[in-house]
Design a protein around this motif. Sequence first.
Motif, mmCIF file in Angstrom:
data_model
loop_
_atom_site.group_PDB
_atom_site.id
_atom_site.type_symbol
_atom_site.label_atom_id
_atom_site.label_comp_id
_atom_site.label_asym_id
_atom_site.label_seq_id
_atom_site.Cartn_x
_atom_site.Cartn_y
_atom_site.Cartn_z
ATOM 1 N N ASP A 108 -1.548 0.419 -7.002
ATOM 2 C CA ASP A 108 -1.564 1.411 -5.912
ATOM 3 C C ASP A 108 -0.173 1.962 -5.613
ATOM 4 O O ASP A 108 -0.048 3.092 -5.150
ATOM 5 C CB ASP A 108 -2.092 0.773 -4.603
ATOM 6 C CG ASP A 108 -3.568 0.400 -4.688
ATOM 7 O OD1 ASP A 108 -4.264 0.901 -5.591
ATOM 8 O OD2 ASP A 108 -4.008 -0.411 -3.842
ATOM 9 N N ASP A 118 0.842 -1.198 0.000
ATOM 10 C CA ASP A 118 0.000 0.000 0.000
ATOM 11 C C ASP A 118 0.871 1.239 0.000
ATOM 12 O O ASP A 118 2.013 1.222 0.469
ATOM 13 C CB ASP A 118 -1.039 -0.021 1.140
ATOM 14 C CG ASP A 118 -0.471 0.478 2.433
ATOM 15 O OD1 ASP A 118 -0.774 1.616 2.814
ATOM 16 O OD2 ASP A 118 0.295 -0.289 3.050
ATOM 17 N N GLN A 119 0.308 2.284 -0.583
ATOM 18 C CA GLN A 119 1.100 3.486 -0.843
ATOM 19 C C GLN A 119 1.581 4.147 0.439
ATOM 20 O O GLN A 119 2.709 4.652 0.494
ATOM 21 C CB GLN A 119 0.246 4.464 -1.652
ATOM 22 C CG GLN A 119 1.060 5.608 -2.203
ATOM 23 C CD GLN A 119 0.199 6.648 -2.879
ATOM 24 O OE1 GLN A 119 -0.843 6.322 -3.446
ATOM 25 N NE2 GLN A 119 0.620 7.892 -2.827
ATOM 26 N N GLU A 120 0.746 4.146 1.450
ATOM 27 C CA GLU A 120 1.129 4.818 2.694
ATOM 28 C C GLU A 120 2.398 4.200 3.299
ATOM 29 O O GLU A 120 3.285 4.895 3.753
ATOM 30 C CB GLU A 120 -0.017 4.699 3.690
ATOM 31 C CG GLU A 120 -0.120 5.885 4.613
ATOM 32 C CD GLU A 120 -1.468 5.890 5.293
ATOM 33 O OE1 GLU A 120 -1.483 5.590 6.491
ATOM 34 O OE2 GLU A 120 -2.479 6.135 4.603
ATOM 35 N N ARG A 121 2.465 2.869 3.269
ATOM 36 C CA ARG A 121 3.605 2.182 3.887
ATOM 37 C C ARG A 121 4.835 2.152 2.976
ATOM 38 O O ARG A 121 5.957 2.280 3.435
ATOM 39 C CB ARG A 121 3.180 0.756 4.243
ATOM 40 C CG ARG A 121 4.275 -0.065 4.861
ATOM 41 C CD ARG A 121 3.721 -1.366 5.415
ATOM 42 N NE ARG A 121 4.787 -2.310 5.662
ATOM 43 C CZ ARG A 121 4.636 -3.618 5.723
ATOM 44 N NH1 ARG A 121 3.436 -4.148 5.576
ATOM 45 N NH2 ARG A 121 5.663 -4.403 5.945
ATOM 46 N N GLY A 176 5.176 3.862 -0.251
ATOM 47 C CA GLY A 176 5.372 4.915 -1.237
ATOM 48 C C GLY A 176 5.084 4.383 -2.636
ATOM 49 O O GLY A 176 4.441 3.338 -2.791
ATOM 50 N N ARG A 177 5.582 5.105 -3.660
ATOM 51 C CA ARG A 177 5.328 4.659 -5.042
ATOM 52 C C ARG A 177 6.663 4.436 -5.759
ATOM 53 O O ARG A 177 7.667 5.054 -5.445
ATOM 54 C CB ARG A 177 4.464 5.670 -5.774
ATOM 55 C CG ARG A 177 3.087 5.789 -5.103
ATOM 56 C CD ARG A 177 2.001 5.995 -6.103
ATOM 57 N NE ARG A 177 1.942 7.361 -6.566
ATOM 58 C CZ ARG A 177 1.230 7.732 -7.637
ATOM 59 N NH1 ARG A 177 0.569 6.837 -8.347
ATOM 60 N NH2 ARG A 177 1.204 8.984 -8.004
#
Length: 267
Positions: free
Chosen positions: A143, A112-115, A117-118
């Motif tokens: 994501d 997931d992006q929150e954990r 990043g991208r």
Amino acid sequence: MHDDAIRRAEAAIAKQAKWHHRIEVAPGVTTPGLQDTPALLGQIGMPEDLTGMRVLDIGARDGFFTFEAEKRGAAEVVALDNEPPHHTGFAIAAELLGSKATYVTENVYALDQERFGRFDLVLFLGVIYHLRHPLLALDRIHDVTADEGLMLIETHMIDEGLVDGEGNWRALRDFSPDLEKLPLAQYYPGDMLGSDPTSQWAPNRVALEGWLRGSGFEPISSWQVAFRGGAISRRMPLGANGERAVDEAASWDMTTWTVEKSTAIGR
Ligand SMILES: C[S@@+](CC[C@H](N)C(=O)[O-])C[C@H]1O[C@@H](n2cnc3c(N)ncnc32)[C@H](O)[C@@H]1O
């Protein structure tokens, strides 16, 4: 000094019983992987120059592609696998090579992006056919992929290797030439694929491209060599082509379904 490095590498390699990747960990010393990893590298379309990029290697295993991304100048490489690094050759190879990659023991579904990043480049090689939920994995990868970032996928593919009722691998066109043009995936209950109980689903090339588009990745090119294949794809924004539409099935107007209409007419 040179001989010392070679002896140290050979001793470290011997501590790991099963190597999947062939990695040159010291001059002239390569891990004894079952896979012809350099040949695979030549097929997947990894850009030569990764300068400044954040790269995610999903299902990193012994780490060949993680280390290759570092060699090609990536600013940061995250290797993710649901096996810890000392269960595979990763920990040994990383130490011998002085790798700075971050290893995360985690399931692809947990991206997931929150954990995390991208990422500018995501490698998803040799994993999707092991998954019960291949499309969920592609959604999670979308994501964490940067806008217009690249995702390289590689998988077992059924165009040349559908497993028939007797367990023989046969080309789809041997059943009917039309089948190659239809998006199809084969499910492998038990250990139906090569006696490997960890294999679950494999698409044909048309289905792989459909899976990618349906998850928000535009295939730039796709390739096949015997029973394996893959694609280079670019992340697109969601929304234009009804991606993930199945998640919204409950809100669909069912009366627009042809089958509903014909049933209604027939009544
Ligand atoms: C066949 S190996 C592929 C290794 C490497 N990517 C390559 O192509 O050579 C599959 C790897 O994916 C990992 N894997 C399988 N299912 C996974 C999952 N759900 N999440 C993360 N990693 C997974 C396995 O532990 C294994 O290391």
